[in-house]
Motif scaffolding. Sequence first.
Motif, PDB file in Angstrom:
ATOM      1  N   GLN A  85      44.295  38.806  44.264  1.00 15.94           N
ATOM      2  CA  GLN A  85      43.599  37.920  45.195  1.00 15.94           C
ATOM      3  C   GLN A  85      42.972  38.726  46.329  1.00 15.94           C
ATOM      4  O   GLN A  85      41.866  38.449  46.767  1.00 15.94           O
ATOM      5  N   ILE A  86      43.690  39.717  46.824  1.00 14.64           N
ATOM      6  CA  ILE A  86      43.189  40.606  47.865  1.00 14.64           C
ATOM      7  C   ILE A  86      42.721  41.882  47.195  1.00 14.64           C
ATOM      8  O   ILE A  86      43.475  42.514  46.457  1.00 14.64           O
ATOM      9  N   THR A  87      41.470  42.246  47.427  1.00 14.35           N
ATOM     10  CA  THR A  87      40.881  43.394  46.754  1.00 14.35           C
ATOM     11  C   THR A  87      41.714  44.651  46.978  1.00 14.35           C
ATOM     12  O   THR A  87      42.108  44.960  48.086  1.00 14.35           O
ATOM     13  N   ASN A  88      41.953  45.386  45.892  1.00 12.74           N
ATOM     14  CA  ASN A  88      42.841  46.540  45.913  1.00 12.74           C
ATOM     15  C   ASN A  88      42.046  47.788  45.526  1.00 12.74           C
ATOM     16  O   ASN A  88      41.983  48.162  44.359  1.00 12.74           O
ATOM     17  N   ASP A 145      43.267  37.241  39.012  1.00 19.12           N
ATOM     18  CA  ASP A 145      43.913  36.366  39.988  1.00 19.12           C
ATOM     19  C   ASP A 145      42.913  36.027  41.090  1.00 19.12           C
ATOM     20  O   ASP A 145      42.678  36.809  41.999  1.00 19.12           O
ATOM     21  N   GLU A 146      42.281  34.874  40.957  1.00 20.44           N
ATOM     22  CA  GLU A 146      41.304  34.349  41.909  1.00 20.44           C
ATOM     23  C   GLU A 146      40.185  35.355  42.218  1.00 20.44           C
ATOM     24  O   GLU A 146      40.013  35.791  43.357  1.00 20.44           O
ATOM     25  N   PRO A 147      39.420  35.724  41.209  1.00 19.81           N
ATOM     26  CA  PRO A 147      38.352  36.706  41.422  1.00 19.81           C
ATOM     27  C   PRO A 147      37.241  36.232  42.345  1.00 19.81           C
ATOM     28  O   PRO A 147      36.493  37.047  42.887  1.00 19.81           O
ATOM     29  N   MET A 148      37.117  34.910  42.537  1.00 16.50           N
ATOM     30  CA  MET A 148      36.080  34.392  43.434  1.00 16.50           C
ATOM     31  C   MET A 148      36.565  34.233  44.873  1.00 16.50           C
ATOM     32  O   MET A 148      35.811  33.800  45.745  1.00 16.50           O
ATOM     33  N   ALA A 149      37.818  34.584  45.149  1.00 19.24           N
ATOM     34  CA  ALA A 149      38.387  34.380  46.490  1.00 19.24           C
ATOM     35  C   ALA A 149      37.572  35.126  47.542  1.00 19.24           C
ATOM     36  O   ALA A 149      37.310  36.317  47.411  1.00 19.24           O
ATOM     37  N   GLY A 150      37.157  34.420  48.584  1.00 21.55           N
ATOM     38  CA  GLY A 150      36.457  35.034  49.701  1.00 21.55           C
ATOM     39  C   GLY A 150      34.994  35.323  49.468  1.00 21.55           C
ATOM     40  O   GLY A 150      34.336  35.899  50.333  1.00 21.55           O
ATOM     41  N   THR A 151      34.454  34.930  48.316  1.00 18.65           N
ATOM     42  CA  THR A 151      33.053  35.205  48.027  1.00 18.65           C
ATOM     43  C   THR A 151      32.186  34.007  48.388  1.00 18.65           C
ATOM     44  O   THR A 151      32.622  32.856  48.326  1.00 18.65           O
ATOM     45  N   GLY A 152      30.930  34.284  48.746  1.00 21.54           N
ATOM     46  CA  GLY A 152      29.968  33.226  49.009  1.00 21.54           C
ATOM     47  C   GLY A 152      29.366  32.718  47.718  1.00 21.54           C
ATOM     48  O   GLY A 152      29.661  33.235  46.632  1.00 21.54           O
ATOM     49  N   PRO A 153      28.494  31.700  47.806  1.00 26.28           N
ATOM     50  CA  PRO A 153      27.913  31.096  46.590  1.00 26.28           C
ATOM     51  C   PRO A 153      27.199  32.098  45.696  1.00 26.28           C
ATOM     52  O   PRO A 153      27.370  32.069  44.469  1.00 26.28           O
ATOM     53  N   GLU A 154      26.383  32.994  46.262  1.00 26.23           N
ATOM     54  CA  GLU A 154      25.651  33.950  45.440  1.00 26.23           C
ATOM     55  C   GLU A 154      26.588  34.958  44.788  1.00 26.23           C
ATOM     56  O   GLU A 154      26.443  35.286  43.605  1.00 26.23           O
ATOM     57  N   LEU A 182      32.223  40.045  30.405  1.00 25.91           N
ATOM     58  CA  LEU A 182      33.481  40.702  30.048  1.00 25.91           C
ATOM     59  C   LEU A 182      34.204  39.958  28.929  1.00 25.91           C
ATOM     60  O   LEU A 182      34.878  40.577  28.088  1.00 25.91           O
ATOM     61  N   ALA A 183      34.068  38.636  28.920  1.00 23.78           N
ATOM     62  CA  ALA A 183      34.771  37.815  27.930  1.00 23.78           C
ATOM     63  C   ALA A 183      34.309  38.102  26.507  1.00 23.78           C
ATOM     64  O   ALA A 183      35.011  37.757  25.549  1.00 23.78           O
ATOM     65  N   ARG A 184      33.149  38.732  26.353  1.00 22.04           N
ATOM     66  CA  ARG A 184      32.688  39.103  25.017  1.00 22.04           C
ATOM     67  C   ARG A 184      33.465  40.294  24.461  1.00 22.04           C
ATOM     68  O   ARG A 184      33.428  40.562  23.258  1.00 22.04           O
ATOM     69  N   ARG A 185      34.163  41.009  25.357  1.00 24.94           N
ATOM     70  CA  ARG A 185      34.823  42.249  24.938  1.00 24.94           C
ATOM     71  C   ARG A 185      36.339  42.247  25.139  1.00 24.94           C
ATOM     72  O   ARG A 185      37.031  43.060  24.534  1.00 24.94           O
ATOM     73  N   VAL A 186      36.854  41.377  26.000  1.00 28.17           N
ATOM     74  CA  VAL A 186      38.278  41.432  26.319  1.00 28.17           C
ATOM     75  C   VAL A 186      38.812  40.018  26.531  1.00 28.17           C
ATOM     76  O   VAL A 186      38.094  39.121  26.996  1.00 28.17           O
ATOM     77  N   THR A 187      40.062  39.804  26.135  1.00 30.87           N
ATOM     78  CA  THR A 187      40.736  38.527  26.359  1.00 30.87           C
ATOM     79  C   THR A 187      41.069  38.390  27.841  1.00 30.87           C
ATOM     80  O   THR A 187      41.463  39.359  28.490  1.00 30.87           O
ATOM     81  N   ILE A 188      40.914  37.174  28.379  1.00 32.37           N
ATOM     82  CA  ILE A 188      41.071  36.977  29.822  1.00 32.37           C
ATOM     83  C   ILE A 188      42.017  35.813  30.115  1.00 32.37           C
ATOM     84  O   ILE A 188      41.875  34.729  29.545  1.00 32.37           O
ATOM     85  N   LEU A 189      42.969  36.050  31.014  1.00 33.09           N
ATOM     86  CA  LEU A 189      43.764  34.998  31.642  1.00 33.09           C
ATOM     87  C   LEU A 189      43.267  34.872  33.071  1.00 33.09           C
ATOM     88  O   LEU A 189      43.364  35.809  33.857  1.00 33.09           O
ATOM     89  N   LEU A 190      42.716  33.715  33.403  1.00 31.98           N
ATOM     90  CA  LEU A 190      42.034  33.504  34.677  1.00 31.98           C
ATOM     91  C   LEU A 190      42.794  32.501  35.532  1.00 31.98           C
ATOM     92  O   LEU A 190      43.055  31.376  35.110  1.00 31.98           O
ATOM     93  N   VAL A 191      43.149  32.905  36.751  1.00 33.31           N
ATOM     94  CA  VAL A 191      43.674  31.991  37.764  1.00 33.31           C
ATOM     95  C   VAL A 191      42.588  31.816  38.805  1.00 33.31           C
ATOM     96  O   VAL A 191      42.119  32.792  39.392  1.00 33.31           O
ATOM     97  N   GLU A 192      42.166  30.573  39.033  1.00 30.89           N
ATOM     98  CA  GLU A 192      41.020  30.361  39.918  1.00 30.89           C
ATOM     99  C   GLU A 192      41.030  28.939  40.472  1.00 30.89           C
ATOM    100  O   GLU A 192      41.395  27.989  39.777  1.00 30.89           O
ATOM    101  N   HIS A 193      40.628  28.809  41.765  1.00 29.72           N
ATOM    102  CA  HIS A 193      40.536  27.493  42.407  1.00 29.72           C
ATOM    103  C   HIS A 193      39.153  26.872  42.268  1.00 29.72           C
ATOM    104  O   HIS A 193      38.994  25.669  42.472  1.00 29.72           O
ATOM    105  N   ASP A 194      38.146  27.684  41.947  1.00 28.03           N
ATOM    106  CA  ASP A 194      36.777  27.183  41.812  1.00 28.03           C
ATOM    107  C   ASP A 194      36.667  26.447  40.482  1.00 28.03           C
ATOM    108  O   ASP A 194      36.526  27.062  39.420  1.00 28.03           O
ATOM    109  N   MET A 195      36.720  25.117  40.535  1.00 29.66           N
ATOM    110  CA  MET A 195      36.756  24.340  39.309  1.00 29.66           C
ATOM    111  C   MET A 195      35.450  24.411  38.532  1.00 29.66           C
ATOM    112  O   MET A 195      35.450  24.364  37.293  1.00 29.66           O
TER     113      MET A 195
END
Length: 251
Positions: free
Chosen positions: A87-90, A175-184, A196-209
């Motif tokens: 959630q917090i960029t590392n 884990d919430e990749p859109m956290a803290g980002t603006g619309p663009e 990325l989904a074309r190449r790797v399996t993804i488990l996504l946790v996200e609040h942006d419905m």
Amino acid sequence: MAEALLEVSRLSRRFGAVDALKEVDFNVTAGEVHALIGPNGAGKTTFIHHVSGALQPDSGRIRFAGHDVTTLSMHRRVSAGMARSYQITNIFPGLSALDNVALAVQGRNDAGSSFRFWRPVGREAALFEEAKGYLEQVGLQGKDGAAAGMLSHGEQRALELAMVLATRPKLLLLDEPMAGTGPEESARMVELIEQLARRVTILLVEHDMAAVFRLADRISVLVNGQLICTGTPEEVRNDAAVRRAYLGDHL
């Protein structure tokens, strides 16, 4: 039917008197984007901590790529092909974008002698060429020499993804990749995840419905530590229990 890359069985965890997770059964099929959603405090991040190895469960089992990884450390899960963003960029803000990714490539190859010292790695053209490739995959071409700390928030999120990709994951935990980002920036991140989904399996946790329903092949809903529904986006959208517990506030 495609095989399950990740299988979680009866996963439970208590913190004091609180049941953070209650016998959760969950799986991610190879090749899919599986989103995990739920209200704040539902246990989503706790669940991701257990899948990634940051926490150990009180009971239950986690299998990845056919192997029991329940007790494996985080770095051993990364070596097995499981990688995570936070959630917090590392990132390392004082290093260039290229050096950040080069370190991730280097870490993946830590059995080699170059991992012991930074100076020899600086002469390894192949390592930096590979790192540049990951920057290009996340849309950061031309940002090689930019200090990571000077990138925009959205660019830092993309840089973190480049570092994660450098581990060559089979399963990507976002884990919430859109956290803290603006619309663009959010729109660019959604496009990146689609690529990325074309190449790797993804488990996504996200609040942006809007992002979840655009990206996910399947969605699971976690409420008060319990999984109440798993299905296609349309099935989840139309589930009465889900709407009462969560989606009624978002749709």
